[in-house]
Design an enzyme around this catalytic site. Structure first.
Site, short mmCIF file in Angstrom:
data_model
loop_
_atom_site.label_atom_id
_atom_site.label_comp_id
_atom_site.label_asym_id
_atom_site.label_seq_id
_atom_site.Cartn_x
_atom_site.Cartn_y
_atom_site.Cartn_z
N SER A 34 0.75 -0.95 0.26
CA SER A 34 0.21 -0.10 -0.07
C SER A 34 0.80 1.15 0.13
O SER A 34 0.49 2.44 0.20
CB SER A 34 -0.86 0.22 1.15
OG SER A 34 0.10 -0.37 1.86
N ASP A 180 -4.60 7.83 9.87
CA ASP A 180 -4.09 6.51 10.51
C ASP A 180 -2.48 6.07 10.88
O ASP A 180 -2.01 5.48 11.76
CB ASP A 180 -4.49 4.88 9.76
CG ASP A 180 -3.62 5.10 8.08
OD1 ASP A 180 -2.27 5.64 8.72
OD2 ASP A 180 -3.64 4.22 7.16
N HIS A 183 0.19 5.26 6.95
CA HIS A 183 0.05 5.85 5.21
C HIS A 183 0.76 7.39 4.82
O HIS A 183 0.07 8.22 5.31
CB HIS A 183 -0.82 4.93 4.65
CG HIS A 183 -1.52 3.94 4.78
ND1 HIS A 183 -1.85 3.27 5.76
CD2 HIS A 183 -0.42 2.33 3.81
CE1 HIS A 183 -2.12 1.80 5.02
NE2 HIS A 183 -1.64 1.69 4.43
#
Length: 206
Positions: A34, A180, A183
């Site tokens: 990701s 979060d 990221h």
């Protein structure tokens, strides 16, 4: 009508040579998770796309293939690479391992998975850039150290270039990450691109 056709053909003959783009010299495959995908961002904001833009602006003939898949671990590296070889890459940027660390998976398996992927890439004559990763100390100081050291060990064993830590100057900084805390946001991806740029530039010049 005949005159129109002749004019049309002449326009094609003169127009094409000046506008058909030359074949791309470098096809850089980014094999990652990701972080590479650009989770939560517009694809154009991901660090591979930012690198493509900067390198093209600096005169490099380059096309980026962004194969970032959320949740991927190093266990998927070889099978994904085998499939992606059909894109005919000239370079591989290997950016896997973050999810291995977050899941506390064995360091030995991480090393073996990365090594196998690099061996496969080199067997196809790809230049390889390995991107290192860290895990938080709450996983235990020994595990954190062994995890980080794994990238250097693999780089030494396979004789490839290593960027020690992809998230240098980004990790732990709230203004450079999404809510979060894991990221990177657009600014964070811009810094990742800057971290990678000098390493990739050297490889493209060789």
């Amino acid at each position: 009508m005949i005159l129109f056709i002749r004019i049309f053909v002449l326009l094609i003959l003169f127009y094409l040579p000046a506008h058909v783009s030359a074949e791309v010299k470098n096809r850089v495959l980014f094999l990652g998770d990701s972080l590479t995908e650009g989770f939560g961002l517009n694809p154009s904001q991901s660090y591979p796309q930012l690198l493509q833009k900067k390198l093209q602006e600096n005169g490099f003939s380059i096309k980026v293939i962004n194969s970032g898949v959320s949740g991927s671990t190093s266990a998927s590296a070889v099978s994904r690479l085998r499939w992606l070889l059909q894109t005919k890459p000239t370079h591989l940027v290997l950016a896997l391992g973050a999810n291995d660390g977050l899941r506390g998976q064995p360091v030995k398996a991480l090393r073996e998975n990365l090594k196998k992927a690099i061996v496969l890439a080199k067997s196809q004559e790809l230049e390889v850039l390995l991107l290192g990763m860290r895990v938080p100390p709450n996983y235990g100081l020994k595990y954190s150290k062994d995890f980080f050291d794994s990238y250097q060990i693999v780089a030494d064993l396979t004789d490839v270039t290593l960027l020690p830590f992809l998230l240098k100057n980004i990790a732990g900084k709230s203004d450079l990450n999404l809510a979060d805390g894991i990221h990177p946001n657009a600014k964070g991806h811009s810094i990742m691109a800057e971290n990678i740029y000098p390493f990739l530039k050297v490889q493209l010049l060789n």
